[in-house]
Design a protein around this motif. Structure first.
Motif, PDB file in Angstrom:
ATOM      1  N   LEU A 173       0.827  -1.197   0.000  1.00 47.98           N
ATOM      2  CA  LEU A 173       0.000   0.000   0.000  1.00 47.98           C
ATOM      3  C   LEU A 173       0.866   1.254   0.000  1.00 47.98           C
ATOM      4  N   LEU A 174       0.239   2.396  -0.237  1.00 48.97           N
ATOM      5  CA  LEU A 174       1.013   3.604  -0.474  1.00 48.97           C
ATOM      6  C   LEU A 174       1.817   4.059   0.734  1.00 48.97           C
ATOM      7  N   HIS A 175       1.389   3.657   1.959  1.00 50.22           N
ATOM      8  CA  HIS A 175       2.150   4.062   3.142  1.00 50.22           C
ATOM      9  C   HIS A 175       3.264   3.073   3.480  1.00 50.22           C
ATOM     10  N   GLN A 176       3.435   2.044   2.640  1.00 54.97           N
ATOM     11  CA  GLN A 176       4.442   1.017   2.910  1.00 54.97           C
ATOM     12  C   GLN A 176       5.685   1.221   2.034  1.00 54.97           C
ATOM     13  N   GLY A 177       6.144   2.456   1.950  1.00 57.23           N
ATOM     14  CA  GLY A 177       7.373   2.758   1.229  1.00 57.23           C
ATOM     15  C   GLY A 177       7.188   3.491  -0.078  1.00 57.23           C
ATOM     16  N   PHE A 178       5.966   3.548  -0.604  1.00 59.02           N
ATOM     17  CA  PHE A 178       5.738   4.222  -1.886  1.00 59.02           C
ATOM     18  C   PHE A 178       5.941   5.725  -1.754  1.00 59.02           C
ATOM     19  N   VAL A 179       5.298   6.324  -0.756  1.00 57.77           N
ATOM     20  CA  VAL A 179       5.479   7.761  -0.522  1.00 57.77           C
ATOM     21  C   VAL A 179       6.692   7.941   0.388  1.00 57.77           C
ATOM     22  N   GLU A 194       6.489  22.658   5.161  1.00 59.01           N
ATOM     23  CA  GLU A 194       7.360  21.777   5.936  1.00 59.01           C
ATOM     24  C   GLU A 194       7.607  20.494   5.139  1.00 59.01           C
ATOM     25  N   TRP A 195       8.844  20.057   5.103  1.00 64.58           N
ATOM     26  CA  TRP A 195       9.235  18.855   4.365  1.00 64.58           C
ATOM     27  C   TRP A 195       9.301  17.681   5.338  1.00 64.58           C
ATOM     28  N   MET A 196       8.489  16.653   5.077  1.00 66.27           N
ATOM     29  CA  MET A 196       8.414  15.486   5.945  1.00 66.27           C
ATOM     30  C   MET A 196       8.878  14.255   5.178  1.00 66.27           C
ATOM     31  N   GLU A 197       9.818  13.499   5.726  1.00 65.89           N
ATOM     32  CA  GLU A 197      10.362  12.329   5.049  1.00 65.89           C
ATOM     33  C   GLU A 197      10.086  11.060   5.842  1.00 65.89           C
ATOM     34  N   GLY A 198      10.044   9.929   5.130  1.00 63.24           N
ATOM     35  CA  GLY A 198       9.941   8.620   5.759  1.00 63.24           C
ATOM     36  C   GLY A 198       8.737   8.497   6.676  1.00 63.24           C
ATOM     37  N   GLU A 199       8.974   8.017   7.883  1.00 61.84           N
ATOM     38  CA  GLU A 199       7.897   7.802   8.848  1.00 61.84           C
ATOM     39  C   GLU A 199       7.173   9.097   9.190  1.00 61.84           C
ATOM     40  N   ASP A 200       7.871  10.226   9.142  1.00 54.83           N
ATOM     41  CA  ASP A 200       7.233  11.499   9.469  1.00 54.83           C
ATOM     42  C   ASP A 200       6.185  11.897   8.439  1.00 54.83           C
ATOM     43  N   ALA A 201       6.277  11.347   7.226  1.00 52.17           N
ATOM     44  CA  ALA A 201       5.305  11.682   6.178  1.00 52.17           C
ATOM     45  C   ALA A 201       4.012  10.886   6.300  1.00 52.17           C
ATOM     46  N   ILE A 202       4.062   9.721   6.920  1.00 53.06           N
ATOM     47  CA  ILE A 202       2.925   8.798   6.909  1.00 53.06           C
ATOM     48  C   ILE A 202       1.650   9.372   7.513  1.00 53.06           C
ATOM     49  N   PRO A 203       1.686  10.132   8.612  1.00 56.26           N
ATOM     50  CA  PRO A 203       0.438  10.652   9.167  1.00 56.26           C
ATOM     51  C   PRO A 203      -0.321  11.603   8.243  1.00 56.26           C
ATOM     52  N   TYR A 204       0.313  12.051   7.159  1.00 59.50           N
ATOM     53  CA  TYR A 204      -0.362  12.932   6.213  1.00 59.50           C
ATOM     54  C   TYR A 204      -0.988  12.160   5.045  1.00 59.50           C
ATOM     55  N   LEU A 205      -0.821  10.836   5.041  1.00 62.80           N
ATOM     56  CA  LEU A 205      -1.330  10.004   3.955  1.00 62.80           C
ATOM     57  C   LEU A 205      -2.711   9.470   4.306  1.00 62.80           C
ATOM     58  N   HIS A 206      -3.561   9.342   3.307  1.00 66.46           N
ATOM     59  CA  HIS A 206      -4.926   8.830   3.466  1.00 66.46           C
ATOM     60  C   HIS A 206      -5.649   9.551   4.607  1.00 66.46           C
ATOM     61  N   ALA A 207      -5.409  10.843   4.718  1.00 68.92           N
ATOM     62  CA  ALA A 207      -6.047  11.643   5.773  1.00 68.92           C
ATOM     63  C   ALA A 207      -6.964  12.714   5.193  1.00 68.92           C
ATOM     64  N   TYR A 208      -7.187  12.696   3.879  1.00 64.52           N
ATOM     65  CA  TYR A 208      -8.115  13.597   3.197  1.00 64.52           C
ATOM     66  C   TYR A 208      -7.782  15.071   3.433  1.00 64.52           C
ATOM     67  N   GLY A 209      -6.517  15.376   3.713  1.00 60.52           N
ATOM     68  CA  GLY A 209      -6.120  16.754   3.943  1.00 60.52           C
ATOM     69  C   GLY A 209      -6.483  17.290   5.308  1.00 60.52           C
ATOM     70  N   THR A 210      -6.919  16.443   6.226  1.00 64.51           N
ATOM     71  CA  THR A 210      -7.329  16.916   7.551  1.00 64.51           C
ATOM     72  C   THR A 210      -6.147  17.220   8.456  1.00 64.51           C
ATOM     73  N   THR A 211      -4.984  16.661   8.153  1.00 65.30           N
ATOM     74  CA  THR A 211      -3.805  16.894   8.988  1.00 65.30           C
ATOM     75  C   THR A 211      -2.861  17.928   8.378  1.00 65.30           C
ATOM     76  N   GLY A 212      -3.128  18.340   7.151  1.00 65.90           N
ATOM     77  CA  GLY A 212      -2.302  19.319   6.462  1.00 65.90           C
ATOM     78  C   GLY A 212      -2.544  19.237   4.965  1.00 65.90           C
ATOM     79  N   ILE A 213      -2.274  20.319   4.276  1.00 66.34           N
ATOM     80  CA  ILE A 213      -2.461  20.373   2.826  1.00 66.34           C
ATOM     81  C   ILE A 213      -1.148  20.037   2.137  1.00 66.34           C
ATOM     82  N   LEU A 214      -1.168  19.013   1.286  1.00 67.58           N
ATOM     83  CA  LEU A 214       0.043  18.601   0.576  1.00 67.58           C
ATOM     84  C   LEU A 214       0.298  19.527  -0.608  1.00 67.58           C
ATOM     85  N   THR A 215       1.520  20.010  -0.710  1.00 68.73           N
ATOM     86  CA  THR A 215       1.907  20.855  -1.841  1.00 68.73           C
ATOM     87  C   THR A 215       2.854  20.140  -2.797  1.00 68.73           C
ATOM     88  N   LYS A 216       3.685  19.228  -2.262  1.00 67.42           N
ATOM     89  CA  LYS A 216       4.594  18.429  -3.086  1.00 67.42           C
ATOM     90  C   LYS A 216       4.620  17.005  -2.541  1.00 67.42           C
TER      91      LYS A 216
END
Length: 445
Positions: A173-179, A194-216
């Protein structure tokens, strides 16, 4: 829901003025037709959600043309305390991108530049289309780990609302290394990206933008393989189901394996490789496995109808996989069918039992890493009857996911805890997270 929430006119007017001053009049609109288009998705395909429509109405639509301009728009909305609903191509099916609290719809689809192609990744603005990223990677001798069945969706929309896709048999799945990284904007005044990498990026995935707006977004790539579209057909669906595990075990691993009863296959776009009256198996296979796949089909009593080379053929199979066959079935009989996402070995081992849980039930099946997955379509009577079948499926060892709801369901407690920090005013996609979602459920399942 009949009374749609909205923001008072003075705040809306003030935000419009600020957005026009900062970004230009051509990317800001309050035109009624544009507001209506930005307030719908594919929810009408769910008979459960159809009973609740409409779910919300935009008051402003802004279409930034860069990641930097997305940040400007978010900052302005936060200062005016106007809700923000992010939107890509609007291909979601369950209301996740509908502005339930009114306010601003942030259409990111024009911020679509590919920013960097690395040795094992590709980075793009959130509005970049997934199929464009795949083609860009291909020109560099690479391929995406996965792309969604709706290949024309945006990368921001996919990682904010999707789970997996073409390539998930091998890569999960997309949170298993894809993003691998995201750039995110918080809903606080004067927020900086803010630039989030690896595990720090996962809480922003499949969250419908409720935890932050993705720009890149940065996603993983791998060496390009010689893929072929493989189409076979059978007298019975049981023959198709029997091949899910053998096909998933092919080496190199297939990119996709889908199967349908003749009734569902007959609703797909006309294709000589999907003959009428026969159960269908469709796969994206490495050319090195074609002979073995052909042997498996022949031994199971089927026939290979075509093998096609070229990305235009493989992406067509992707567009007729996952939830798409059920959507075609629903379009062929509007309002008659609901569907559930299902997972488990019983889809293969006890097909008859699984399909007996609901009236006129039919399984669309997909090979997957670990266990088969699928969509179970059946006649719709009421939301209560749908719920009543969950326990019966569980007794068969089938895991179910109810898609007829719009609340964040991937680590919702974690998302709520993060949103308390990143969105203290509750402005990001209201109605989609935790306690906020309960305000909008009504008779929702």
């Amino acid at each position: 829901m009949t009374d749609l929430a909205s923001v008072d006119a003075d705040r809306i007017d003030a935000l419009v003025a600020d957005l026009v001053a900062a970004l230009g009049a051509d990317v800001v609109t309050t035109d009624a037709a544009a507001l209506a288009r930005a307030s719908i998705d594919g929810s009408h395909l769910s008979p459960v959600i159809t009973e609740l429509l409409p779910l919300g109405q935009a008051q402003i639509v802004v279409t930034p043309t860069s990641a930097a301009d997305i940040a400007v728009a978010v900052g302005a909305a936060v200062r005016h305390e106007v809700p923000i609903t992010p939107r890509g191509k609007g291909t979601g099916n369950y209301g996740q991108g509908i502005p339930m609290a009114g306010g601003l719809v942030l259409d990111t689809s024009r911020a679509r530049r590919v920013l960097e192609v690395g040795d094992d990744y590709i980075e793009a603005e959130s509005g970049a289309v997934m199929w464009m990223l795949e083609q860009t990677a291909n020109r560099a001798g690479r391929q995406l780990w996965m792309y969604p069945s709706t290949a024309q969706t945006t990368v921001g929309g996919f990682v904010s609302g999707g789970s997996g896709g073409t390539g998930s048999i091998a890569n999960g799945l997309l949170h298993q290394g894809f993003v691998t990284a995201v750039e995110v904007i918080r809903a606080v005044p004067d927020s900086e990206p803010e630039w989030m990498e690896g595990e720090d990026a996962i809480p922003y995935l499949h969250a419908y933008g409720t935890t932050g707006i993705l720009t890149k977004v940065r996603v993983a790539t791998e060496p390009l393989q010689p893929w072929r579209a493989f189409l076979a057909s059978f007298d019975t669906f049981e023959q198709v189901v029997s091949l899910m595990r053998p096909f998933a075990a092919l080496d190199p691993t297939p990119r996709l394996v889908s199967g349908d009863r003749a009734r569902i296959a007959g609703t797909l776009p006309s294709d000589l490789g999907i003959p009428a009256g026969r159960a269908s198996l469709r796969a994206i296979l490495d050319e090195a496995t074609i002979d073995e796949a052909t042997r498996l089909v022949n031994e199971a009593g089927g026939r290979v109808d075509d093998v096609r080379e070229g990305a235009q053929h493989t992406v067509k199979l992707s567009m007729n996989s996952y939830n798409h066959p059920i959507e075609w079935l629903q379009k062929s009989a509007p309002g008659e069918y609901f569907h559930l996402e299902v997972l488990g070995d019983a889809l293969v081992d006890d097909l008859a039992g699984v399909e007996s849980v609901y009236p006129d039930a039919m399984l669309h099946i997909e090979a997957q890493r670990g266990r088969p997955i699928g969509m179970l379509a059946a006649r719709y009577t009421s939301a209560a009857d749908v719920l009543a079948g969950f326990d019966r499926l569980a007794a068969l060892g089938v895991q179910t996911h109810n898609p007829h709801q719009w609340a964040v369901d991937f680590e919702p407690e974690r998302a709520a805890a993060l949103a308390a920090v990143t969105d203290p005013q509750g402005l990001l996609n209201p109605g989609k997270l935790g306690a906020r979602a309960s305000e909008y459920t009504g008779t929702q399942m």
